[in-house]
Scaffold this motif. Sequence first.
Motif, mmCIF file in Angstrom:
data_model
loop_
_atom_site.group_PDB
_atom_site.id
_atom_site.type_symbol
_atom_site.label_atom_id
_atom_site.label_comp_id
_atom_site.label_asym_id
_atom_site.label_seq_id
_atom_site.Cartn_x
_atom_site.Cartn_y
_atom_site.Cartn_z
ATOM 1 N N GLY A 100 0.893 -1.115 -0.065
ATOM 2 C CA GLY A 100 -0.055 -0.017 -0.116
ATOM 3 C C GLY A 100 0.688 1.145 0.118
ATOM 4 N N ARG A 101 2.045 1.121 0.725
ATOM 5 C CA ARG A 101 2.998 2.176 0.698
ATOM 6 C C ARG A 101 3.971 2.203 -0.191
ATOM 7 N NH1 ARG A 101 0.391 6.050 4.014
ATOM 8 N NH2 ARG A 101 -0.248 5.045 6.051
ATOM 9 N N LYS B 152 -6.779 -0.844 9.753
ATOM 10 C CA LYS B 152 -5.576 0.065 9.019
ATOM 11 C C LYS B 152 -4.320 -0.819 9.034
ATOM 12 C CE LYS B 152 -4.190 4.807 8.836
ATOM 13 N NZ LYS B 152 -2.401 4.573 8.999
ATOM 14 N N GLU B 153 -4.167 -1.542 9.959
ATOM 15 C CA GLU B 153 -2.636 -2.164 10.450
ATOM 16 C C GLU B 153 -2.526 -3.534 9.716
ATOM 17 O OE1 GLU B 153 -0.225 -0.650 11.553
ATOM 18 O OE2 GLU B 153 -1.132 1.238 12.391
ATOM 19 N N GLY B 154 -3.791 -3.928 9.194
ATOM 20 C CA GLY B 154 -3.791 -5.433 8.685
ATOM 21 C C GLY B 154 -3.569 -6.434 9.672
ATOM 22 N N ALA B 155 -3.969 -6.158 10.857
ATOM 23 C CA ALA B 155 -3.954 -7.329 11.896
ATOM 24 C C ALA B 155 -4.986 -8.171 11.582
ATOM 25 C CB ALA B 155 -4.277 -6.343 13.230
ATOM 26 N N PRO B 156 -4.656 -9.422 12.102
ATOM 27 C CA PRO B 156 -3.842 -9.957 12.438
ATOM 28 C C PRO B 156 -2.567 -10.371 11.520
ATOM 29 C CG PRO B 156 -5.137 -11.681 12.612
ATOM 30 C CD PRO B 156 -5.827 -10.368 12.459
ATOM 31 N N ASN B 157 -2.727 -10.284 10.152
ATOM 32 C CA ASN B 157 -1.948 -10.895 9.418
ATOM 33 C C ASN B 157 -0.753 -10.207 8.999
ATOM 34 O OD1 ASN B 157 -3.838 -13.106 8.851
ATOM 35 N ND2 ASN B 157 -5.134 -11.638 7.526
ATOM 36 N N ARG C 175 11.228 -8.957 7.069
ATOM 37 C CA ARG C 175 12.498 -9.282 5.951
ATOM 38 C C ARG C 175 13.495 -8.230 6.562
ATOM 39 N NH1 ARG C 175 10.494 -7.586 0.338
ATOM 40 N NH2 ARG C 175 8.610 -8.923 0.983
ATOM 41 N N ASP C 176 14.564 -8.154 5.732
ATOM 42 C CA ASP C 176 15.751 -7.195 6.065
ATOM 43 C C ASP C 176 15.356 -5.791 5.788
ATOM 44 O OD1 ASP C 176 17.530 -9.385 6.515
ATOM 45 O OD2 ASP C 176 18.082 -9.595 4.528
ATOM 46 N N PHE C 177 16.046 -4.828 5.761
ATOM 47 C CA PHE C 177 15.706 -3.444 5.664
ATOM 48 C C PHE C 177 15.045 -3.244 4.222
ATOM 49 C CE2 PHE C 177 17.207 0.604 3.652
ATOM 50 C CZ PHE C 177 16.493 1.459 4.768
ATOM 51 N N CYS C 178 13.976 -2.455 4.306
ATOM 52 C CA CYS C 178 13.009 -2.045 3.359
ATOM 53 C C CYS C 178 13.117 -0.639 3.364
ATOM 54 C CB CYS C 178 11.644 -2.676 3.578
ATOM 55 S SG CYS C 178 11.604 -4.538 3.580
ATOM 56 N N ALA C 179 13.533 0.156 2.202
ATOM 57 C CA ALA C 179 13.719 1.630 2.332
ATOM 58 C C ALA C 179 12.384 2.044 2.211
ATOM 59 C CB ALA C 179 14.755 1.986 1.161
ATOM 60 N N PRO C 180 12.088 3.005 2.998
ATOM 61 C CA PRO C 180 10.603 3.642 2.959
ATOM 62 C C PRO C 180 10.649 4.878 1.641
ATOM 63 C CG PRO C 180 11.717 4.858 4.447
ATOM 64 C CD PRO C 180 12.641 3.564 4.024
ATOM 65 N N THR C 181 9.436 5.043 1.189
ATOM 66 C CA THR C 181 9.370 6.024 -0.123
ATOM 67 C C THR C 181 9.728 7.285 0.887
ATOM 68 O OG1 THR C 181 6.969 6.456 0.483
ATOM 69 C CG2 THR C 181 7.731 4.899 -1.215
ATOM 70 N N ALA C 182 9.900 8.612 0.046
ATOM 71 C CA ALA C 182 10.271 9.843 0.474
ATOM 72 C C ALA C 182 8.871 10.358 1.216
ATOM 73 C CB ALA C 182 10.795 10.587 -0.556
ATOM 74 N N GLU C 183 7.796 9.980 0.355
ATOM 75 C CA GLU C 183 6.315 10.436 0.921
ATOM 76 C C GLU C 183 6.149 9.714 2.217
ATOM 77 O OE1 GLU C 183 1.883 10.441 -1.021
ATOM 78 O OE2 GLU C 183 3.338 8.999 -1.743
ATOM 79 N N TYR C 184 6.295 8.570 2.434
ATOM 80 C CA TYR C 184 6.048 7.934 3.867
ATOM 81 C C TYR C 184 6.663 8.454 4.988
ATOM 82 C CZ TYR C 184 5.186 4.296 7.116
ATOM 83 O OH TYR C 184 4.835 3.652 8.477
#
Length: 313
Positions: free
Chosen positions: A63-64, A97-102, A132-141
């Motif tokens: 989503g992000r 919103k958090e997709g809990a509990p999946n 997982r390992d590091f996942c870079a966020p977008t600048a917007e997020y």
Amino acid sequence: MEDIQMTVTETRERLYFAYGSNLNEADWARFCDRIGVATDVIEAVGPAVLPDMQLCFDYYSHGRQGGALDIAPMRGHVVHGVLYRVSPRGWTALDRKEGAPNFYERIERLAVKPDGSMVKVFTYAVTAARRRDFCAPTAEYRALVAAGLQASGLPIDGLNAAAENRPPRAEIDHVFVYGTLLSGERNAGLIPAQCVKARQPATVAGALFDTGNGYPALALQDGARGVVQGECLQIEDLPALLGTLDRLEGFAGYDDPAPLFYRTIVEAKTKGRGAVKAWCYVGARAGMFRDEIVGGCWRSHLVELAVGKRATP
């Protein structure tokens, strides 16, 4: 002793600790509008921190379209956020919103409030299967989360470190001691001299008690009644030392069901540097708070005890 607080306060309903996108009112409003609920299903209470935790980006959000925030254990560090009261509909909205509990799951933690007291809260963490390992966020997020933190008057250093995949800076590098860890006392050697960058007399709002076991216990107060006298030590790499101090104080972590002491965060007033935030061990058991040490000074109390013993025929 009516103004003595137990370290962990219980609330009638469990509060929610938000540390990421839900701090951004516009982002929350957009989601609420999409699912048809009012934004006031959650209500801000005030700031707090999660102790011994750090922010990280170890989850890819479709989503992000990039990394989304998570929390992970890290001794001696803190995650800043805001406490919220949540209605039943609010929990349903948050879970959605958090997709809990999946994707994320609701977990229970202890949060430290600005006065040093702790409260049990729910927050959200990525499920083990999704990490997982590091996942870079977008600048917007990243900008969205930063705006939410700043709007709440909270720092963004931890967010920036997580987004850049670098170790966070330990923002609390002081510890307040008031008993057997004082200089010259029997456990002072557990703090190596070469690690101490500065040592100053200091006080903390509270009351001091003789536990009857050869060590004192501090109880939190609002400052209206008394202070505890001790020393504030600035430590080089304090997180590395906290494991040793935790073992001495009978503190096995914030999920320990029966600690002897809790490690919390207090405001220590020093003569040289003014007020500083410091880690401090406070009594965790009600039975500790029976024999108050008037004046709040353990050393003076030891002298009085020694004089009393010599005077006893």
